[in-house]
Write a protein that holds these residues in place. Sequence first.
Motif, short mmCIF file in Angstrom:
data_model
loop_
_atom_site.label_atom_id
_atom_site.label_comp_id
_atom_site.label_asym_id
_atom_site.label_seq_id
_atom_site.Cartn_x
_atom_site.Cartn_y
_atom_site.Cartn_z
N SER A 14 4.39 -38.68 26.37
CA SER A 14 5.15 -37.67 27.12
C SER A 14 4.94 -36.29 26.51
O SER A 14 4.57 -36.16 25.34
N ILE A 15 5.21 -35.29 27.33
CA ILE A 15 5.13 -33.92 26.83
C ILE A 15 6.04 -33.77 25.61
O ILE A 15 7.18 -34.23 25.62
N GLY A 16 5.50 -33.17 24.57
CA GLY A 16 6.29 -32.96 23.37
C GLY A 16 6.12 -34.04 22.31
O GLY A 16 6.54 -33.85 21.16
N ASP A 17 5.54 -35.15 22.70
CA ASP A 17 5.35 -36.26 21.74
C ASP A 17 4.35 -35.87 20.65
O ASP A 17 3.50 -34.99 20.83
N ILE A 18 4.45 -36.58 19.55
CA ILE A 18 3.43 -36.52 18.51
C ILE A 18 2.49 -37.71 18.73
O ILE A 18 2.95 -38.86 18.83
N VAL A 19 1.21 -37.43 18.84
CA VAL A 19 0.22 -38.45 19.13
C VAL A 19 -0.75 -38.55 17.95
O VAL A 19 -1.21 -37.53 17.42
N THR A 20 -1.05 -39.78 17.56
CA THR A 20 -1.98 -40.01 16.46
C THR A 20 -3.09 -40.94 16.91
O THR A 20 -2.82 -42.01 17.46
N ILE A 21 -4.31 -40.50 16.69
CA ILE A 21 -5.50 -41.31 17.02
C ILE A 21 -6.26 -41.54 15.72
O ILE A 21 -6.46 -40.62 14.92
N THR A 22 -6.69 -42.77 15.52
CA THR A 22 -7.39 -43.15 14.30
C THR A 22 -8.85 -43.43 14.59
O THR A 22 -9.20 -43.99 15.64
N CYS A 23 -9.69 -43.05 13.66
CA CYS A 23 -11.14 -43.30 13.74
C CYS A 23 -11.58 -43.90 12.42
O CYS A 23 -11.33 -43.31 11.36
N ARG A 24 -12.19 -45.06 12.49
CA ARG A 24 -12.67 -45.71 11.28
C ARG A 24 -14.18 -45.89 11.33
O ARG A 24 -14.74 -46.28 12.37
N ALA A 25 -14.83 -45.61 10.20
CA ALA A 25 -16.28 -45.74 10.08
C ALA A 25 -16.63 -47.02 9.34
O ALA A 25 -15.91 -47.44 8.43
N SER A 26 -17.75 -47.62 9.71
CA SER A 26 -18.18 -48.87 9.08
C SER A 26 -18.68 -48.66 7.65
O SER A 26 -18.83 -49.63 6.90
N GLN A 27 -18.97 -47.43 7.30
CA GLN A 27 -19.27 -47.07 5.91
C GLN A 27 -18.87 -45.61 5.73
O GLN A 27 -18.59 -44.92 6.72
#
Lengths: 107, 120
Positions: A14-27
């Motif tokens: 929703s508008i105003g939310d805090i959003v977190t996206i994660t990215c993981r590398a294989s090395q």
Amino acid sequence: DIQMTQSPSSLSASIGDIVTITCRASQSVYTYLHWYQQKPGRAPTLLIYAASNLQNGVPSRFRGSGSGTSFTLTISGLQPEDFATYYCQQTHRTPRTFGQGTIVDIK
Amino acid sequence: QVQLVQSGAEVKQPGASVRISCKTSGYTFTSYDMHWVRQVPGQGLEWMGRVTPSSGATDYAQKFQGRFTMTTDTSMKTAYMEVTSLTSDDTALYYCARARSPDSGSHLFWGQGTLVTVSS
């Protein structure tokens, strides 16, 4: 090849939310990690470069962090214009692989 | 200002070839590699490879070795990407992209994309 895995693949917020996206590398990719935003029908735009550096003109609600194999993109206070798909990309090794993308849509 | 302007959409038959152009302005063309990124409709971004205009050297992702050729014309400040022996799997949006700075890997500047449709 270095595999980049984003999570989640999609999220509703929703508008105003805090959003977190994660990215993981294989090395480890050190801090050779960048974040892009893509809206439908448009080319991607660079948000964050070298893991934590905000590209000029990008709102300060976007923040990148991490190093090595684990990275995070945080949007603090989601705005209507932030509904889009987000990609991470490593440029430590060729091929310069992207994550599969995270779709952020409206709850 | 930096601009990358790509050629228009193409419709090709299977087995044909296509060449996409990326005309640049606003910077020293030979100072930056040109990268190519593919996006199949509804899917994610794939880095295809890069070409170094000052030398013509290329670096392809393994998936894009063989039928894909990246070149430049420094006099025209234009990069090209040719695909031969097209199949329906090549139907995609193709982007050219330039780094933020000569020593940066991040792609700050992008062309508008060229849609290639392969259909009989």
